[in-house]
Design a protein around this motif. Structure first.
Motif, short mmCIF file in Angstrom:
data_model
loop_
_atom_site.label_atom_id
_atom_site.label_comp_id
_atom_site.label_asym_id
_atom_site.label_seq_id
_atom_site.Cartn_x
_atom_site.Cartn_y
_atom_site.Cartn_z
N ALA A 1 25.22 92.00 30.67
CA ALA A 1 25.84 90.81 31.26
C ALA A 1 25.69 90.79 32.92
O ALA A 1 26.26 91.82 33.49
N PHE A 2 25.50 89.56 33.28
CA PHE A 2 25.79 89.26 34.63
C PHE A 2 26.59 88.04 34.98
O PHE A 2 26.55 87.30 34.06
N ASP A 3 27.50 88.23 36.02
CA ASP A 3 28.26 87.01 36.41
C ASP A 3 28.42 86.75 37.78
O ASP A 3 27.88 87.51 38.42
N ARG A 4 28.48 85.73 38.08
CA ARG A 4 28.51 85.06 39.29
C ARG A 4 29.69 84.03 39.36
O ARG A 4 29.60 82.93 38.65
N GLU A 5 30.39 84.24 40.31
CA GLU A 5 31.58 83.29 40.36
C GLU A 5 31.07 81.63 40.72
O GLU A 5 30.19 81.55 41.54
N GLY A 6 31.58 80.87 40.00
CA GLY A 6 31.22 79.49 40.08
C GLY A 6 30.18 79.06 38.93
O GLY A 6 29.78 78.03 38.95
N THR A 7 29.36 79.87 38.33
CA THR A 7 28.61 79.83 37.33
C THR A 7 29.20 79.22 36.00
O THR A 7 30.20 80.01 35.39
N SER A 8 28.81 78.51 35.17
CA SER A 8 29.16 78.04 33.80
C SER A 8 28.02 77.37 33.15
O SER A 8 27.07 76.91 33.52
N ILE A 9 28.14 77.38 31.80
CA ILE A 9 27.13 76.63 30.76
C ILE A 9 28.05 75.77 30.04
O ILE A 9 29.15 75.97 29.81
N SER A 10 27.41 74.61 29.64
CA SER A 10 28.23 73.81 28.93
C SER A 10 27.12 72.76 28.17
O SER A 10 25.96 72.61 28.42
#
Length: 227
Positions: free
Chosen positions: A75-84
């Motif tokens: 799992a990778f995360d990046r502040e400000g990223t999202s899916i919808s």
């Protein structure tokens, strides 16, 4: 047509008959000489291509299949990223029109680039109708889209201004996790060997390269006309 499977999803874009050849036998190859149209045949890379080439097929691509088990996803995360699932359909289609360059039809010298683009746009339209698109947002701006079906990761398209910014890992990670959350234990995708960036991306996410297949094309008759 014993060995020719029509591919209407391609015919609608190119407006000529299109087929997938279901065998590499001499009988199947001879059948491709009898009818006008565009043909695709997929073969094991260890297969001797001599007979295929004799029937005017030409090498087009090598596809690699990365596979990931649920427990192996990184799992990778990046502040400000999202899916919808909330997005403007036409804005996603506009991204699809210009986001892809590694597709085998873009490299096929018989297929105008505009028709190769159209093929991706229609593919995205189909996925939209089946609710199989996630929109990718970065800091509340539409950055791209992620297309999937069942356990398959199909498409990742991003606007040019959001590329090469380290966002793809976070977006793809979120899309894969959503598919796993739908109940799948394994995900797979198919990537052109020419698309090194995508191969590296999926390897970083925990996918392992499993299979390869060579793809050949053939055009019997006139090339499709550009629109």
């Amino acid at each position: 047509m014993e060995y020719l499977r029509p591919t209407p999803w391609d015919e609608r874009n190119f407006r000529i008959p299109t087929y997938e050849v279901t065998s590499v036998s001499e009988e199947a190859l001879k059948e491709t000489d009898q009818y006008e149209g565009h043909y695709t045949i997929k073969v094991n890379p260890m297969e001797n291509p001599e007979q295929i080439l004799k029937h005017d097929f030409y090498y087009m691509d090598t596809l690699i299949e990365p596979v990931c088990e649920k427990e192996n996803l990184v799992a990778f995360d990046r502040e400000g990223t999202s899916i919808s699932k909330d997005y403007a359909k036409e804005e996603v289609l506009a991204i699809a029109e210009e986001a892809f360059m590694h597709g085998r039809f873009h490299r096929d010298f018989h297929i105008p680039s505009s028709l190769a683009d159209l093929r991706y746009m229609n593919w995205v339209r189909d996925l939209q109708m089946k609710d199989q698109i996630f929109a990718l947002y970065y800091q509340d701006q539409l950055a791209g889209f992620y297309g999937y079906e069942g356990e398959k990761v199909l498409l990742l398209g991003m606007k040019e201004e959001f590329r090469s910014k380290g966002l793809a890992k976070a977006f793809t990670s979120k899309g894969c996790q959503a598919q796993f959350n739908d109940g799948h234990d394994r995900l797979r995708t198919s990537i052109s060997a020419a698309n090194v960036a995508s191969l590296n991306l999926f390897i970083m996410l925990g996918f392992k390269l499993k299979n390869t297949i060579d793809v050949y094309h053939k055009l019997n008759g006139p090339s499709p006309a550009e629109v």
